[in-house]
Write a protein that holds these residues in place. Structure first.
Motif, PDB file in Angstrom:
ATOM      1  N   ALA A 182     -10.419  -0.349   1.163  1.00 22.03           N
ATOM      2  CA  ALA A 182     -11.350   0.586   2.004  1.00 22.03           C
ATOM      3  C   ALA A 182     -12.500   0.759   2.518  1.00 22.03           C
ATOM      4  N   ILE A 184      -5.958  -4.119   1.408  1.00 27.52           N
ATOM      5  CA  ILE A 184      -6.975  -4.144   2.376  1.00 27.52           C
ATOM      6  C   ILE A 184      -8.094  -3.038   2.034  1.00 27.52           C
ATOM      7  N   GLY A 191       0.654  -1.279   0.212  1.00 30.32           N
ATOM      8  CA  GLY A 191       0.003  -0.620   0.495  1.00 30.32           C
ATOM      9  C   GLY A 191       0.604   0.758  -0.129  1.00 30.32           C
ATOM     10  N   VAL A 236     -14.702   5.749   2.796  1.00 33.29           N
ATOM     11  CA  VAL A 236     -14.243   5.837   1.769  1.00 33.29           C
ATOM     12  C   VAL A 236     -13.808   5.788   0.635  1.00 33.29           C
ATOM     13  N   GLN A 243      -4.942   5.725   3.762  1.00 29.74           N
ATOM     14  CA  GLN A 243      -5.022   4.444   5.394  1.00 29.74           C
ATOM     15  C   GLN A 243      -4.846   5.512   6.399  1.00 29.74           C
ATOM     16  N   THR A 244      -2.934   5.517   6.312  1.00 36.83           N
ATOM     17  CA  THR A 244      -2.518   6.707   7.171  1.00 36.83           C
ATOM     18  C   THR A 244      -1.469   7.031   7.134  1.00 36.83           C
ATOM     19  N   TYR A 284      -5.377   2.862   1.115  1.00 31.52           N
ATOM     20  CA  TYR A 284      -6.261   2.006   0.640  1.00 31.52           C
ATOM     21  C   TYR A 284      -6.115   1.080  -1.016  1.00 31.52           C
ATOM     22  N   SER A 285      -6.674   0.351  -1.028  1.00 34.36           N
ATOM     23  CA  SER A 285      -6.448  -0.031  -2.695  1.00 34.36           C
ATOM     24  C   SER A 285      -7.391   0.736  -4.225  1.00 34.36           C
ATOM     25  N   ASN A 332      -2.414  -2.282  -2.149  1.00 31.14           N
ATOM     26  CA  ASN A 332      -2.989  -2.537  -0.825  1.00 31.14           C
ATOM     27  C   ASN A 332      -3.960  -3.784  -0.589  1.00 31.14           C
TER      28      ASN A 332
END
Length: 414
Positions: free
Chosen positions: A301, A299, A119, A305, A234-235, A228-229, A297
């Motif tokens: 969203a 993961i 990601g 989001v 994300q962070t 995120y994908s 990523n």
């Protein structure tokens, strides 16, 4: 002065152990180098504020690292990195306005072992380089980064954006067993398996309006969030280095054109990236971090989001006022038409000797074929078109645009 960090030899095993699960060591500016016109590094090495060398007692990543995680509200520099806090052992670079400068750092696995952190963004993140003659302890990540612009009018107006670069300059690698390290070593003509590190760099040019005395401060900002994908953040994660340059009126002497052959083999540790010497912005500064196709990523969203909307490209700056100098000669090219375009294109090319060529296209209605052959009235006086290029005002005359219409049964040309 000998480099304090490159090349590093024989540490491959240590790095492989350190990065076997994650790239958890981070990066900061290790050296500041002057770049001659031929691309080679010249002169004494400079350093960031309050720099601690890797061989110094008590060294750790935290000695020079200034990390921003989810909270981006902190100061741009470490508390110990005050203005002028360079030392005799690690002095500031000495440079002049318009000098080229290279900021060198280690990739620490973020280019060769990038897939260990899913990601992370395209380019392995983006480096933004800011400059100011008015540094302040009030300079924070949030009031400088993506606030200061190239014109120096953004944010609080105390500095400007000088350059943008991908973190990965396309050549750097640490000596490990990754395919990327092997490919890059081979491309540079270095032996395999790789045993010597090639450092990364972010190069920029000191502005022409920088002073010739005192200090000029540079902020190196590496924007490196988790995405995120769908591209949503994300962070947040960013790193900064703060550098002072001791200004002089004596620029680096000319050394001829860029020599791309010198950046081969270990010469890559002693020369700038050639492309960086001709453009200051390798990345559109208003573009948001983007998903790297080779490192998405897994993961998704969370609900609600959404993927961020990329800003529209910035509008070009307004042209400068015209010079009163004598206008250059102008030449007109034949007009052309394109089917189904609904317009006629009249193109004028203005060439100023040894300076610039500007092409201006005027759009006018197409005259239907059914009336093009009607008797024409004497042509009206052509309208001048003013072309402002930041050079002399040029007023070429265009061919008259005519249209025939019927008035009370008679053909009239207007």
């Amino acid at each position: 002065m000998k480099s304090t960090f490159s090349p590093r030899v024989g540490l491959a095993a240590i790095w492989l152990l350190a990065f076997s699960s994650t790239s958890n060591a981070h990066s900061w500016v290790e050296e500041v180098r002057l770049v001659a016109s031929n691309g080679s590094f010249v002169g004494p090495i400079g350093y960031a504020r309050a720099f601690v060398g890797r061989s110094d007692p008590g060294f750790s990543d935290f000695s020079n690292e200034n990390k921003f995680g989810g909270d981006l509200s902190g100061p741009m520099c470490q508390s110990k990195q005050t203005l002028g806090s360079e030392s005799t052992k690690y002095p500031a670079l000495v440079a002049a306005p318009k000098d080229q400068v290279a900021l060198r750092y280690l990739e620490n696995g973020h280019t060769t072992l990038f897939a260990t952190q899913k990601g992370k963004p395209l380019g392995r993140g983006t480096v933004f380089i800011y400059g100011t003659t008015k540094p302040s302890t009030d300079d924070t990540y949030l009031n400088v980064h993506r606030q200061w612009n190239t014109a120096g009018t953004g944010g609080n107006g105390r500095g400007k954006l000088l350059a943008t670069r991908p973190f990965d300059d396309g050549k750097c690698f640490q000596p490990n067993s990754s395919p990327v390290a092997a490919q890059r070593a081979q491309a540079l003509g270095l032996p395999l398996p790789p045993s010597t590190e090639i450092s990364c760099q972010s190069d920029f040019q000191i502005p022409a309006d920088a002073p010739t005395t005192g200090l000029y401060t540079v902020y190196w900002v590496w924007e490196w969030p988790f995405l995120y994908s769908n591209g949503a953040i994300q962070t947040n994660e960013s790193y900064t280095s703060c550098i002072d340059i001791s200004m002089t009126s004596n620029p680096v002497p000319a050394a001829g054109p860029v020599n791309t052959k010198q950046a081969i083999g270990l010469g890559a540790n002693a020369a700038a990236i050639p492309a960086y010497m001709t453009t200051q912005f390798s990345v559109d500064p208003i573009t948001l971090p983007q998903v790297a196709p080779d490192n998405p990523n897994p993961i998704p969203a969370p609900a609600g989001v959404n993927a961020p909307a990329q800003p529209a490209p910035a509008a070009p700056a307004a042209p400068a006022a015209a010079s009163p100098a004598a206008p250059p000669a102008a030449t007109a090219s034949p007009s052309s038409t394109t089917a189904n375009q609904g317009a006629k294109l009249v193109t004028v090319t203005v060439t100023e000797q040894s300076l610039t060529t500007v092409t201006v296209t005027q759009v006018a209605p197409i005259v239907p074929a059914s009336i093009q052959n009607a008797p024409a009235a004497p042509p009206s006086k052509p309208s001048p078109v003013s072309i402002v290029t930041g050079k002399p005002v040029v007023t070429p005359f265009l061919p008259p645009l005519k249209r025939a219409i019927a008035v009370r049964g008679r053909s009239v040309t207007v």
